[in-house]
Design a protein around this motif. Structure first.
Motif, PDB file in Angstrom:
ATOM      1  N   VAL A  48     -10.566   8.779   8.152  1.00 18.07           N
ATOM      2  CA  VAL A  48     -12.219   8.655   7.998  1.00 18.07           C
ATOM      3  C   VAL A  48     -12.148   7.655   6.723  1.00 18.07           C
ATOM      4  O   VAL A  48     -11.624   7.950   5.588  1.00 18.07           O
ATOM      5  CB  VAL A  48     -12.611   9.848   7.587  1.00 18.07           C
ATOM      6  N   LYS A  49     -12.785   6.524   6.957  1.00 17.97           N
ATOM      7  CA  LYS A  49     -12.967   5.515   5.861  1.00 17.97           C
ATOM      8  C   LYS A  49     -13.826   6.191   4.778  1.00 17.97           C
ATOM      9  O   LYS A  49     -15.018   6.775   4.909  1.00 17.97           O
ATOM     10  CB  LYS A  49     -13.743   4.399   6.289  1.00 17.97           C
ATOM     11  N   PHE A  50     -13.208   6.289   3.502  1.00 20.78           N
ATOM     12  CA  PHE A  50     -14.195   6.843   2.418  1.00 20.78           C
ATOM     13  C   PHE A  50     -13.955   5.995   1.024  1.00 20.78           C
ATOM     14  O   PHE A  50     -12.837   5.886   0.817  1.00 20.78           O
ATOM     15  CB  PHE A  50     -13.555   8.235   2.090  1.00 20.78           C
ATOM     16  N   ALA A  51     -15.198   5.229   0.618  1.00 17.87           N
ATOM     17  CA  ALA A  51     -15.190   4.606  -0.351  1.00 17.87           C
ATOM     18  C   ALA A  51     -16.062   4.452  -1.204  1.00 17.87           C
ATOM     19  O   ALA A  51     -16.299   3.531  -2.361  1.00 17.87           O
ATOM     20  CB  ALA A  51     -14.983   3.133   0.178  1.00 17.87           C
ATOM     21  N   THR A  52     -16.839   5.698  -1.468  1.00 19.97           N
ATOM     22  CA  THR A  52     -17.876   5.935  -2.502  1.00 19.97           C
ATOM     23  C   THR A  52     -17.460   5.633  -3.801  1.00 19.97           C
ATOM     24  O   THR A  52     -16.353   6.464  -4.075  1.00 19.97           O
ATOM     25  CB  THR A  52     -18.542   7.258  -2.241  1.00 19.97           C
ATOM     26  N   PRO A  53     -17.901   5.019  -4.676  1.00 20.63           N
ATOM     27  CA  PRO A  53     -17.364   4.926  -5.983  1.00 20.63           C
ATOM     28  C   PRO A  53     -17.490   6.230  -6.581  1.00 20.63           C
ATOM     29  O   PRO A  53     -18.293   6.878  -6.503  1.00 20.63           O
ATOM     30  CB  PRO A  53     -18.575   3.885  -6.724  1.00 20.63           C
ATOM     31  N   LEU A  54     -16.303   6.454  -7.519  1.00 16.30           N
ATOM     32  CA  LEU A  54     -16.446   7.822  -8.272  1.00 16.30           C
ATOM     33  C   LEU A  54     -17.281   7.898  -9.432  1.00 16.30           C
ATOM     34  O   LEU A  54     -17.720   6.771  -9.964  1.00 16.30           O
ATOM     35  CB  LEU A  54     -14.860   8.001  -8.809  1.00 16.30           C
ATOM     36  N   ILE A  55     -18.014   9.075  -9.787  1.00 14.28           N
ATOM     37  CA  ILE A  55     -18.568   8.903 -10.962  1.00 14.28           C
ATOM     38  C   ILE A  55     -17.710  10.003 -12.041  1.00 14.28           C
ATOM     39  O   ILE A  55     -16.966  10.719 -11.799  1.00 14.28           O
ATOM     40  CB  ILE A  55     -19.881   9.601 -10.777  1.00 14.28           C
ATOM     41  N   ALA A  56     -18.174   9.672 -13.613  1.00 14.16           N
ATOM     42  CA  ALA A  56     -17.515  10.551 -14.537  1.00 14.16           C
ATOM     43  C   ALA A  56     -17.704  11.861 -14.505  1.00 14.16           C
ATOM     44  O   ALA A  56     -19.030  12.430 -14.068  1.00 14.16           O
ATOM     45  CB  ALA A  56     -17.847   9.754 -15.863  1.00 14.16           C
ATOM     46  N   ASP A  57     -16.967  12.839 -14.590  1.00 19.90           N
ATOM     47  CA  ASP A  57     -17.274  14.395 -15.024  1.00 19.90           C
ATOM     48  C   ASP A  57     -17.836  14.596 -16.517  1.00 19.90           C
ATOM     49  O   ASP A  57     -16.846  13.981 -17.399  1.00 19.90           O
ATOM     50  CB  ASP A  57     -15.752  14.833 -14.529  1.00 19.90           C
ATOM     51  N   PRO A  58     -18.615  15.381 -16.679  1.00 17.35           N
ATOM     52  CA  PRO A  58     -19.511  16.074 -15.757  1.00 17.35           C
ATOM     53  C   PRO A  58     -20.395  15.324 -15.057  1.00 17.35           C
ATOM     54  O   PRO A  58     -20.785  14.497 -15.078  1.00 17.35           O
ATOM     55  CB  PRO A  58     -20.059  17.271 -16.576  1.00 17.35           C
ATOM     56  N   PRO A  59     -21.067  15.914 -13.887  1.00 17.02           N
ATOM     57  CA  PRO A  59     -20.919  17.090 -13.301  1.00 17.02           C
ATOM     58  C   PRO A  59     -19.656  17.070 -12.488  1.00 17.02           C
ATOM     59  O   PRO A  59     -18.961  15.754 -11.995  1.00 17.02           O
ATOM     60  CB  PRO A  59     -21.956  17.341 -12.155  1.00 17.02           C
ATOM     61  N   PRO A  60     -18.652  18.197 -12.394  1.00 13.81           N
ATOM     62  CA  PRO A  60     -17.418  18.084 -11.549  1.00 13.81           C
ATOM     63  C   PRO A  60     -17.596  17.833 -10.020  1.00 13.81           C
ATOM     64  O   PRO A  60     -18.801  18.231  -9.781  1.00 13.81           O
ATOM     65  CB  PRO A  60     -16.857  19.202 -11.952  1.00 13.81           C
ATOM     66  N   THR A  61     -16.764  17.556  -9.479  1.00 18.89           N
ATOM     67  CA  THR A  61     -16.749  17.786  -7.746  1.00 18.89           C
ATOM     68  C   THR A  61     -17.192  18.994  -7.327  1.00 18.89           C
ATOM     69  O   THR A  61     -16.843  20.020  -7.987  1.00 18.89           O
ATOM     70  CB  THR A  61     -15.328  17.358  -7.251  1.00 18.89           C
ATOM     71  N   GLY A  62     -18.118  19.199  -6.262  1.00 23.33           N
ATOM     72  CA  GLY A  62     -18.683  20.174  -5.817  1.00 23.33           C
ATOM     73  C   GLY A  62     -17.599  21.071  -5.016  1.00 23.33           C
ATOM     74  O   GLY A  62     -16.658  20.788  -4.598  1.00 23.33           O
ATOM     75  N   ARG A  63     -17.963  22.413  -5.114  1.00 25.62           N
ATOM     76  CA  ARG A  63     -17.086  23.243  -4.436  1.00 25.62           C
ATOM     77  C   ARG A  63     -17.898  24.333  -3.708  1.00 25.62           C
ATOM     78  O   ARG A  63     -18.925  24.790  -4.032  1.00 25.62           O
ATOM     79  CB  ARG A  63     -15.892  23.883  -5.227  1.00 25.62           C
ATOM     80  N   CYS A  64     -17.498  24.837  -2.628  1.00 31.47           N
ATOM     81  CA  CYS A  64     -18.037  26.090  -1.654  1.00 31.47           C
ATOM     82  C   CYS A  64     -17.046  27.190  -1.589  1.00 31.47           C
ATOM     83  O   CYS A  64     -16.012  26.984  -0.853  1.00 31.47           O
ATOM     84  CB  CYS A  64     -18.325  25.169  -0.350  1.00 31.47           C
ATOM     85  N   LEU A  65     -17.608  28.310  -2.104  1.00 33.13           N
ATOM     86  CA  LEU A  65     -16.615  29.355  -2.049  1.00 33.13           C
ATOM     87  C   LEU A  65     -16.991  30.253  -0.776  1.00 33.13           C
ATOM     88  O   LEU A  65     -18.310  30.681  -0.707  1.00 33.13           O
ATOM     89  CB  LEU A  65     -16.806  30.262  -3.254  1.00 33.13           C
ATOM     90  N   ILE A  66     -16.040  30.370   0.013  1.00 32.42           N
ATOM     91  CA  ILE A  66     -16.473  31.082   1.277  1.00 32.42           C
ATOM     92  C   ILE A  66     -15.624  32.239   1.517  1.00 32.42           C
ATOM     93  O   ILE A  66     -14.621  32.465   1.645  1.00 32.42           O
ATOM     94  CB  ILE A  66     -16.152  30.057   2.444  1.00 32.42           C
ATOM     95  N   LEU A  67     -16.675  33.240   1.795  1.00 29.28           N
ATOM     96  CA  LEU A  67     -16.004  34.643   1.933  1.00 29.28           C
ATOM     97  C   LEU A  67     -16.129  34.986   3.464  1.00 29.28           C
ATOM     98  O   LEU A  67     -17.168  35.020   3.832  1.00 29.28           O
ATOM     99  CB  LEU A  67     -16.918  35.763   1.102  1.00 29.28           C
ATOM    100  N   VAL A  68     -15.040  35.618   4.031  1.00 28.36           N
ATOM    101  CA  VAL A  68     -14.877  35.658   5.314  1.00 28.36           C
ATOM    102  C   VAL A  68     -14.582  36.966   5.321  1.00 28.36           C
ATOM    103  O   VAL A  68     -13.517  37.729   5.012  1.00 28.36           O
ATOM    104  CB  VAL A  68     -14.040  34.803   5.926  1.00 28.36           C
ATOM    105  N   THR A  69     -15.455  37.833   6.292  1.00 26.76           N
ATOM    106  CA  THR A  69     -15.508  39.366   6.447  1.00 26.76           C
ATOM    107  C   THR A  69     -14.523  39.588   7.860  1.00 26.76           C
ATOM    108  O   THR A  69     -14.535  38.552   8.641  1.00 26.76           O
ATOM    109  CB  THR A  69     -16.959  39.947   6.453  1.00 26.76           C
ATOM    110  N   PRO A  70     -14.131  40.642   7.960  1.00 32.04           N
ATOM    111  CA  PRO A  70     -13.343  40.854   9.202  1.00 32.04           C
ATOM    112  C   PRO A  70     -14.166  40.641  10.442  1.00 32.04           C
ATOM    113  O   PRO A  70     -13.356  40.463  11.670  1.00 32.04           O
ATOM    114  CB  PRO A  70     -12.863  42.544   9.112  1.00 32.04           C
TER     115      PRO A  70
END
Length: 328
Positions: A101-123
């Motif tokens: 997948v082509k990905f060329a979006t210019p980076l920005i300075a941290d902060p804010p940091p790169t996003g994250r998703c915390l996924i909880l999977v139940t039985p």
């Protein structure tokens, strides 16, 4: 209309997913509704991550997952999303490019940091998502490459980015560029569109003709339209878009084009492990078949096959050969 060199360019959250299993009691202790999506502050994200069990990290984000699936299905795909100049940002960029997948979006300075998703999977294979958007909500129209958008047959916009003003402006500008070049604009709904007054803005955007191809699941469509009856939901939206696609979980999927309605059952799955990314990969399969000129029913069936593969294992990126499974 000039010829295209790219099948799809997507604009969405650039997120790194962290998966961990938990029991229902863990969700109850923290007041999480099973299957829900909530936004986190920096402190909340830090606290939840510390309380989670062993995790597995993989680059994610709804539209990014769709582009991973599209590439696996043989399409030429690009992704536009904002990450920071940090470790997770580098991981995200590497993962997307390694998939083709082509990905060329210019980076920005941290902060804010790169996003994250915390996924909880139940039985029971349900996933409960807690997202810290971070840098992904800093995307602006200035980060767009107009030539990249003009080069794609389809511009695919992610509903999770609709709320924040800057990425919303970026998506609307991308839609304007795409339509000016005679391209198709697709939009995928999300749970976040049901927050506050966002649904009114989305409805206005749809009614204004910004969207040609609309994806959503049954619950999202009900919330968006306010219709209790499914048939009323379909009628309410289908008159504003050229193609309406609604997934219905175990009941399959429906698509409407010019008063022509097609309904299919869900593809069989031996064992459901994790429903994360099912809608994302359904969209990838549908678009892959559409870009190959397949009829509407075949587009739905390809989407269903891709979704079935994803829910058979953990994570929202394909593990089997999707192109072979779908016969593309």
């Amino acid at each position: 209309m000039t010829s295209t060199s790219l099948d799809i360019v997507a604009i969405g959250d650039a997120i790194v997913d962290v998966f961990a299993t938990c029991d229902d009691a863990f969700l109850e202790e923290r007041g999480f509704a099973k299957g829900s999506m909530r936004l986190l502050t920096t402190d909340e994200a830090r606290d939840l991550y510390a309380a989670m069990g062993p995790g597995r990290e993989v680059s994610g984000g709804s539209a990014a997952n769709s582009m991973a699936g599209a590439a696996a299905l043989g399409l030429s795909a690009a992704f536009v999303g904002q990450v920071a100049d940090d470790q997770l940002g580098a991981i995200f960029a590497h993962d997307m490019r390694s998939l083709g997948v082509k990905f060329a979006t210019p980076l920005i300075a941290d902060p804010p940091p790169t996003g994250r998703c915390l996924i909880l999977v139940t039985p029971d294979a349900q996933r409960t998502m807690s997202t810290f958007p971070g840098a992904s909500h800093e995307l602006t129209p200035a980060a767009l490459d107009p030539e990249l958008i003009r080069s794609a047959s389809v511009t695919f916009l992610e509903g999770y980015l609709w709320g924040p003003e800057r990425p919303r402006a970026a998506m609307l500008e991308a839609a304007r560029i795409a339509h000016a070049a005679g391209r198709t604009v697709a939009f995928t709904l999300s749970e976040s569109l049901c927050l506050g007054d966002r649904r009114h803005g989305v409805l206005g955007m749809i009614e204004a003709g910004t969207v040609d191809l609309l994806f959503g699941n049954e619950e999202e469509v009900r919330h968006l339209t306010g219709c209790g009856d499914f048939a009323e939901c379909v009628e309410s939206l289908s008159k504003h878009v050229a193609t309406l696609v609604i997934t219905r979980g175990a009941r399959g999927a429906v698509a409407v084009e010019s008063d022509y309605l097609v309904e299919i059952p869900a593809a069989p799955v031996e064992r459901i492990v994790d429903t994360t990314g099912a809608g994302d990969l359904f969209a990838a399969g549908f678009l892959a078949a559409r870009c190959r000129g397949r009829p509407l029913r075949a587009c739905l069936e390809t989407g269903s096959i891709a979704a079935a593969e994803i829910i058979s294992h953990f994570g929202a990126r394909p593990e089997a050969d999707l192109k072979e499974l779908a016969g593309l």
